[in-house]
Write a protein that holds these residues in place. Sequence first.
Motif, PDB file in Angstrom:
ATOM      1  N   PHE A 134      40.556  31.994  47.938  1.00 46.14           N
ATOM      2  CA  PHE A 134      40.696  30.923  46.187  1.00 46.14           C
ATOM      3  C   PHE A 134      40.164  29.860  46.376  1.00 46.14           C
ATOM      4  CE2 PHE A 134      44.128  28.532  43.352  1.00 46.14           C
ATOM      5  CZ  PHE A 134      43.442  29.352  41.686  1.00 46.14           C
ATOM      6  N   ASP A 135      39.894  28.743  45.598  1.00 48.52           N
ATOM      7  CA  ASP A 135      40.193  26.935  45.239  1.00 48.52           C
ATOM      8  C   ASP A 135      40.281  26.487  44.526  1.00 48.52           C
ATOM      9  OD1 ASP A 135      38.802  24.989  45.693  1.00 48.52           O
ATOM     10  OD2 ASP A 135      36.997  25.534  43.948  1.00 48.52           O
ATOM     11  N   LYS A 136      41.426  26.155  44.467  1.00 51.93           N
ATOM     12  CA  LYS A 136      42.387  25.052  43.805  1.00 51.93           C
ATOM     13  C   LYS A 136      41.598  24.417  42.469  1.00 51.93           C
ATOM     14  CE  LYS A 136      46.346  25.566  47.020  1.00 51.93           C
ATOM     15  NZ  LYS A 136      47.313  24.256  47.547  1.00 51.93           N
ATOM     16  N   CYS A 137      41.045  24.062  43.315  1.00 49.68           N
ATOM     17  CA  CYS A 137      40.298  22.919  42.188  1.00 49.68           C
ATOM     18  C   CYS A 137      39.092  23.520  41.237  1.00 49.68           C
ATOM     19  CB  CYS A 137      39.064  22.429  42.890  1.00 49.68           C
ATOM     20  SG  CYS A 137      39.565  20.897  44.079  1.00 49.68           S
ATOM     21  N   SER A 138      38.105  24.495  41.559  1.00 51.40           N
ATOM     22  CA  SER A 138      38.210  25.300  40.407  1.00 51.40           C
ATOM     23  C   SER A 138      38.581  26.466  39.953  1.00 51.40           C
ATOM     24  CB  SER A 138      36.722  25.331  40.828  1.00 51.40           C
ATOM     25  OG  SER A 138      36.115  26.796  41.708  1.00 51.40           O
ATOM     26  N   VAL A 139      39.942  26.704  39.979  1.00 51.98           N
ATOM     27  CA  VAL A 139      40.368  28.090  39.981  1.00 51.98           C
ATOM     28  C   VAL A 139      39.813  29.283  39.522  1.00 51.98           C
ATOM     29  CG1 VAL A 139      41.840  29.007  38.102  1.00 51.98           C
ATOM     30  CG2 VAL A 139      41.838  26.729  38.382  1.00 51.98           C
ATOM     31  N   SER A 140      39.136  30.194  40.990  1.00 49.26           N
ATOM     32  CA  SER A 140      38.314  31.011  40.897  1.00 49.26           C
ATOM     33  C   SER A 140      38.161  31.387  42.678  1.00 49.26           C
ATOM     34  CB  SER A 140      36.755  30.836  40.943  1.00 49.26           C
ATOM     35  OG  SER A 140      36.010  29.073  42.176  1.00 49.26           O
ATOM     36  N   TYR A 141      37.555  32.397  42.739  1.00 50.62           N
ATOM     37  CA  TYR A 141      37.558  32.727  43.358  1.00 50.62           C
ATOM     38  C   TYR A 141      36.809  32.960  44.666  1.00 50.62           C
ATOM     39  CZ  TYR A 141      42.228  35.013  43.046  1.00 50.62           C
ATOM     40  OH  TYR A 141      43.705  35.188  42.413  1.00 50.62           O
ATOM     41  N   MET A 142      36.108  32.967  45.655  1.00 50.67           N
ATOM     42  CA  MET A 142      34.592  32.860  46.657  1.00 50.67           C
ATOM     43  C   MET A 142      33.946  33.958  47.112  1.00 50.67           C
ATOM     44  SD  MET A 142      34.000  29.387  48.284  1.00 50.67           S
ATOM     45  CE  MET A 142      32.371  29.445  48.202  1.00 50.67           C
ATOM     46  N   CYS A 143      34.967  35.545  46.530  1.00 49.90           N
ATOM     47  CA  CYS A 143      34.549  37.197  47.234  1.00 49.90           C
ATOM     48  C   CYS A 143      36.042  37.884  46.611  1.00 49.90           C
ATOM     49  CB  CYS A 143      34.485  36.714  48.955  1.00 49.90           C
ATOM     50  SG  CYS A 143      36.319  37.212  49.491  1.00 49.90           S
ATOM     51  N   GLU A 144      36.226  38.812  45.936  1.00 46.15           N
ATOM     52  CA  GLU A 144      36.270  39.952  45.592  1.00 46.15           C
ATOM     53  C   GLU A 144      36.935  40.926  46.973  1.00 46.15           C
ATOM     54  OE1 GLU A 144      38.055  40.170  42.483  1.00 46.15           O
ATOM     55  OE2 GLU A 144      36.478  37.576  42.344  1.00 46.15           O
ATOM     56  N   SER A 145      36.769  40.378  48.051  1.00 45.23           N
ATOM     57  CA  SER A 145      37.807  41.491  49.118  1.00 45.23           C
ATOM     58  C   SER A 145      38.794  41.845  49.297  1.00 45.23           C
ATOM     59  CB  SER A 145      36.231  41.110  50.367  1.00 45.23           C
ATOM     60  OG  SER A 145      36.539  41.889  51.558  1.00 45.23           O
ATOM     61  N   LYS A 146      38.500  43.110  49.908  1.00 45.80           N
ATOM     62  CA  LYS A 146      41.074  43.745  49.929  1.00 45.80           C
ATOM     63  C   LYS A 146      40.609  43.817  51.366  1.00 45.80           C
ATOM     64  CE  LYS A 146      41.149  45.444  45.565  1.00 45.80           C
ATOM     65  NZ  LYS A 146      41.680  46.771  44.325  1.00 45.80           N
TER      66      LYS A 146
END
Length: 199
Positions: free
Chosen positions: A31-43
């Motif tokens: 999770f990237d707090k600055c862009s409020v997004s994830y760089m992958c979807e893996s569990k």
Amino acid sequence: MSKGKSMTEEIIQNLREALIKHECTLKKASFDKCSVSYMCESKLKVINFDKIPKEYSKEKHLPCLPASNDALYISKDGSWYFIEFKNGSIDRADLFRKIYDSIIMLLELGIIPDFDFARKNISYILVYNSDKYPKIQKSESREENFSYFMRLAKTEEKLFEVEKLEKYLLKETHTYSKELFNTKFIIPMESIEGMAVTR
């Protein structure tokens, strides 16, 4: 060491005793707090290593917090991976400090026995956003051509000189775009763990 157990098995048990409360999914660690997004979807389950410096500093009575990599993953075959996600600008000195500090914390917390263990067992993966780190002058046709040839080659590009730490502090180093990280790391590891593969 207990009879019948390898060093790696025993170290993994120690890791779980010390750090299991910081276990999370790879997606959450990305999770990237600055862009409020994830760089992958893996569990895939990893240790959220960003949580370790605060507890380490408190235990060692240090005046400041060490730097740390984002995640620590241990595969079924006993291979260790430090994973760092960078969604924006990248500072080589910052990357190196995170690697050094993370290994020192593993040592001083008694998770690994010595630097030789790191050299033989720990690999490093930097995952970067290729959209925010252009390798060639911006141009729609150039970007398209570059992406096409990279897909054909299916190879990673060594960046930021992290490969200099191979055999010195780390077993291997990799610099993957988000897409290559999914292909080269997430899909194979999810397959080995018998998970539904993230595409």
